[in-house]
Design a protein around this motif. Structure first.
Motif, PDB file in Angstrom:
ATOM      1  N   ASN A  15      -7.778  -1.694  -8.361  1.00  0.00           N
ATOM      2  CA  ASN A  15      -6.379  -1.290  -8.242  1.00  0.00           C
ATOM      3  C   ASN A  15      -5.679  -1.150  -9.581  1.00  0.00           C
ATOM      4  O   ASN A  15      -4.874  -0.240  -9.777  1.00  0.00           O
ATOM      5  CB  ASN A  15      -5.614  -2.269  -7.353  1.00  0.00           C
ATOM      6  CG  ASN A  15      -5.901  -2.066  -5.885  1.00  0.00           C
ATOM      7  OD1 ASN A  15      -6.121  -0.952  -5.434  1.00  0.00           O
ATOM      8  ND2 ASN A  15      -5.909  -3.146  -5.125  1.00  0.00           N
ATOM      9  N   THR A  29      -1.382  -6.316  -0.210  1.00  0.00           N
ATOM     10  CA  THR A  29      -1.331  -5.819  -1.583  1.00  0.00           C
ATOM     11  C   THR A  29      -1.789  -4.383  -1.784  1.00  0.00           C
ATOM     12  O   THR A  29      -1.399  -3.741  -2.759  1.00  0.00           O
ATOM     13  CB  THR A  29      -2.165  -6.736  -2.495  1.00  0.00           C
ATOM     14  OG1 THR A  29      -3.431  -6.997  -1.857  1.00  0.00           O
ATOM     15  CG2 THR A  29      -1.454  -8.053  -2.723  1.00  0.00           C
ATOM     16  N   GLY A  30      -2.642  -3.850  -0.891  1.00  0.00           N
ATOM     17  CA  GLY A  30      -3.145  -2.493  -1.106  1.00  0.00           C
ATOM     18  C   GLY A  30      -3.484  -1.776   0.186  1.00  0.00           C
ATOM     19  O   GLY A  30      -3.674  -2.399   1.242  1.00  0.00           O
ATOM     20  N   HIS A  31      -3.569  -0.472   0.115  1.00  0.00           N
ATOM     21  CA  HIS A  31      -3.833   0.377   1.279  1.00  0.00           C
ATOM     22  C   HIS A  31      -5.304   0.321   1.686  1.00  0.00           C
ATOM     23  O   HIS A  31      -6.202   0.191   0.847  1.00  0.00           O
ATOM     24  CB  HIS A  31      -3.446   1.823   0.966  1.00  0.00           C
ATOM     25  CG  HIS A  31      -3.261   2.674   2.176  1.00  0.00           C
ATOM     26  ND1 HIS A  31      -4.326   3.145   2.918  1.00  0.00           N
ATOM     27  CD2 HIS A  31      -2.145   3.127   2.785  1.00  0.00           C
ATOM     28  CE1 HIS A  31      -3.869   3.860   3.931  1.00  0.00           C
ATOM     29  NE2 HIS A  31      -2.547   3.864   3.876  1.00  0.00           N
ATOM     30  N   SER A  59      -3.892   2.358 -11.048  1.00  0.00           N
ATOM     31  CA  SER A  59      -2.505   2.382 -11.473  1.00  0.00           C
ATOM     32  C   SER A  59      -2.377   2.712 -12.957  1.00  0.00           C
ATOM     33  O   SER A  59      -1.547   3.539 -13.353  1.00  0.00           O
ATOM     34  CB  SER A  59      -1.860   1.024 -11.178  1.00  0.00           C
ATOM     35  OG  SER A  59      -0.477   1.056 -11.418  1.00  0.00           O
ATOM     36  N   SER A 118      -6.088  -7.681   0.870  1.00  0.00           N
ATOM     37  CA  SER A 118      -4.714  -7.826   1.349  1.00  0.00           C
ATOM     38  C   SER A 118      -4.649  -8.751   2.550  1.00  0.00           C
ATOM     39  O   SER A 118      -3.684  -9.515   2.718  1.00  0.00           O
ATOM     40  CB  SER A 118      -4.140  -6.470   1.751  1.00  0.00           C
ATOM     41  OG  SER A 118      -4.081  -5.576   0.661  1.00  0.00           O
ATOM     42  N   GLY A 175       0.807  -1.211   0.000  1.00  0.00           N
ATOM     43  CA  GLY A 175       0.000   0.000   0.000  1.00  0.00           C
ATOM     44  C   GLY A 175       0.840   1.261   0.000  1.00  0.00           C
ATOM     45  O   GLY A 175       0.321   2.360  -0.218  1.00  0.00           O
ATOM     46  N   LYS A 201      -8.229   2.422   0.156  1.00  0.00           N
ATOM     47  CA  LYS A 201      -8.833   2.010  -1.112  1.00  0.00           C
ATOM     48  C   LYS A 201     -10.318   1.691  -0.932  1.00  0.00           C
ATOM     49  O   LYS A 201     -11.100   1.823  -1.859  1.00  0.00           O
ATOM     50  CB  LYS A 201      -8.124   0.751  -1.635  1.00  0.00           C
ATOM     51  CG  LYS A 201      -6.683   0.949  -2.059  1.00  0.00           C
ATOM     52  CD  LYS A 201      -6.609   1.549  -3.431  1.00  0.00           C
ATOM     53  CE  LYS A 201      -5.201   1.536  -3.982  1.00  0.00           C
ATOM     54  NZ  LYS A 201      -5.157   1.973  -5.387  1.00  0.00           N
ATOM     55  N   LYS A 211     -10.838   3.414  -5.111  1.00  0.00           N
ATOM     56  CA  LYS A 211     -10.189   3.042  -6.369  1.00  0.00           C
ATOM     57  C   LYS A 211     -10.849   3.730  -7.560  1.00  0.00           C
ATOM     58  O   LYS A 211     -10.166   4.193  -8.482  1.00  0.00           O
ATOM     59  CB  LYS A 211     -10.240   1.523  -6.537  1.00  0.00           C
ATOM     60  CG  LYS A 211      -9.585   0.764  -5.390  1.00  0.00           C
ATOM     61  CD  LYS A 211      -9.849  -0.724  -5.503  1.00  0.00           C
ATOM     62  CE  LYS A 211      -9.394  -1.458  -4.251  1.00  0.00           C
ATOM     63  NZ  LYS A 211      -9.657  -2.897  -4.319  1.00  0.00           N
ATOM     64  N   CYS A 264      -4.729  -2.077   5.793  1.00  0.00           N
ATOM     65  CA  CYS A 264      -4.704  -2.587   4.424  1.00  0.00           C
ATOM     66  C   CYS A 264      -6.131  -2.774   3.936  1.00  0.00           C
ATOM     67  O   CYS A 264      -7.083  -2.744   4.708  1.00  0.00           O
ATOM     68  CB  CYS A 264      -3.944  -3.906   4.350  1.00  0.00           C
ATOM     69  SG  CYS A 264      -4.713  -5.270   5.278  1.00  0.00           S
ATOM     70  N   GLU A 265      -6.289  -2.975   2.637  1.00  0.00           N
ATOM     71  CA  GLU A 265      -7.625  -3.259   2.125  1.00  0.00           C
ATOM     72  C   GLU A 265      -7.981  -4.723   2.439  1.00  0.00           C
ATOM     73  O   GLU A 265      -7.091  -5.547   2.676  1.00  0.00           O
ATOM     74  CB  GLU A 265      -7.717  -2.967   0.641  1.00  0.00           C
ATOM     75  CG  GLU A 265      -6.882  -3.840  -0.268  1.00  0.00           C
ATOM     76  CD  GLU A 265      -7.179  -3.565  -1.735  1.00  0.00           C
ATOM     77  OE1 GLU A 265      -8.368  -3.478  -2.085  1.00  0.00           O
ATOM     78  OE2 GLU A 265      -6.230  -3.435  -2.521  1.00  0.00           O
ATOM     79  N   SER A 309      -1.080   0.469  -4.252  1.00  0.00           N
ATOM     80  CA  SER A 309      -1.156  -0.986  -4.399  1.00  0.00           C
ATOM     81  C   SER A 309       0.033  -1.519  -5.173  1.00  0.00           C
ATOM     82  O   SER A 309       0.774  -0.767  -5.827  1.00  0.00           O
ATOM     83  CB  SER A 309      -2.453  -1.420  -5.094  1.00  0.00           C
ATOM     84  OG  SER A 309      -2.293  -1.441  -6.504  1.00  0.00           O
TER      85      SER A 309
END
Length: 368
Positions: A105, A335-337, A109, A308, A71, A340, A134, A304-305, A77
């Motif tokens: 995600n 894997t991601g904040h 990105s 994750s 994250g 999100k 997102k 985290c999300e 992510s």
């Protein structure tokens, strides 16, 4: 004003930007990536994310557990690792537009890196199945977002057809450059630990990430940068676990929207990573995911999300693989904040109490 002009000014009014040590995924691991001296590097200084000791989780598991906090990437992510490669190669090939299907995600990105490169970005998302944080990212970065009345797998089918029939580059993980960039996560883990861990736990949705990490670990070992390989443990949400079930899930459902995928594009890569490493792929329920999600926030101070947290939920559920004990090292990828998906976070906590703007009222409520 160019960087060179800035650096040449002698009155001290304007200082040139001094680059920090981290240079982004492509420059840090150029020798392991399919780029040349002429490849235009499109970077947001992605990668270089923390590997954080998790003492309370370690105590529960009975081994040293560390959290790879993805994250901390520029768009929040792990997708940024693959996107720097995909967009750089798209620009090198002369692309003017890119397209992706996304549960969130990837769209964030792709939109950010496309904006950096000056490319048009189109995103197809499943209607009602994308976290607000997102969606906001994709829109604010200028992507053209279409919501489909269908799921992610249907969106990806359309994107693949667009890649064949329209002048656009597909930047989903079916694009091999995405996997090439994402494997850098394994490189970093080895560099941060000094060797590969004994166990690597990771959420599995479209399955590109577990495929990429295994590829990275293999390449670093072959290059003599590590002495061992980890067992890869992948975890799917129970309502979206086609690899565990052994068949496509037509209507996947889970609170973990990032892994709500019923027909993973990298299915074979995931099963290969699991079998070749002596690991496996298992399922965790939404309740188990949310329990791990809350545990990480309250006990390890990591937000985290939900998707994750599947890596930690799986570790807590299955424990260490046979033959491993207290001296073992485990890395869980987050894997991601958490920002999100703020709606899920709010649903897991009590609504703040409203009190009068009075010291006595505050002291009473806080019981101080």
């Amino acid at each position: 004003m160019t960087a060179g002009m800035t650096a040449g000014m002698g009155d001290g009014a304007t200082e040139g930007i001094r680059a920090l040590s981290w240079r982004g995924v492509i420059e840090e691991y150029r020798e392991f990536l399919p780029v040349t001296a002429s490849t235009p590097v499109i970077s947001l200084l992605e990668g270089g994310t923390p590997l954080l000791e998790a003492p309370r989780l370690s105590a529960r598991v009975g081994a040293r557990v560390l959290l790879k906090i993805e994250g901390a990437n520029p768009t929040g992510s792990f997708k940024d690792r693959g996107m720097t490669m995909a967009i750089s190669k798209a620009v090198e090939d002369g692309a003017k537009a890119v397209v992706c299907a996304s549960t969130g995600n990837t769209s964030a990105s792709a939109a950010a890196f496309s904006a950096r490169a000056g490319l048009t970005c189109a995103v197809l998302i499943p209607e009602g199945h994308i976290a607000l944080g997102k969606l906001a990212q994709a829109l604010i970065h200028g992507a053209k977002v279409l919501q489909l009345r269908g799921n992610f797998d249907q969106a990806l089918d359309i994107v693949r057809a667009l890649g064949e029939q329209a002048p656009v580059t597909v930047v989903n993980s079916v694009n091999p450059y995405r996997i090439e960039g994402q494997k850098s996560g394994a490189f970093e883990v080895v560099d941060q630990l000094g060797d590969a861990p004994d166990v690597h736990c990771i959420p599995v949705g479209n399955a590109g990430n577990i495929t990429a990490y295994w590829k990275g670990y293999l390449e670093f070992k072959e290059a003599g940068r590590s002495t061992r390989l980890p067992r890869m443990l992948g975890f799917q949400a129970a309502g979206a676990a086609p690899i565990v079930a052994g068949h496509v899930i037509e209507h996947p459902e889970t609170v973990a929207t990032a892994i709500r995928i019923g027909n993973p594009a990298s299915w074979y890569g995931a099963t290969s990573a699991a079998s070749e490493s002596g690991g496996g792929i298992a399922a965790v329920t939404d309740d188990e995911i949310l329990e791990a999600y809350r545990f990480l926030a309250t006990e390890e101070s990591v937000f985290c999300e939900p998707a994750s947290a599947a890596s930690v939920a799986g570790l807590l559920k299955t424990g260490l693989p046979d033959g491993l004990g207290p001296g073992s090292t485990v890395v869980c990828v987050l894997t991601g904040h958490g920002l999100k998906d703020p709606d899920i976070a709010i649903s897991q906590i009590s609504v703040p109490t409203v009190v009068d703007a009075d010291l006595g009222a505050v002291l009473h409520e806080l019981q101080l």
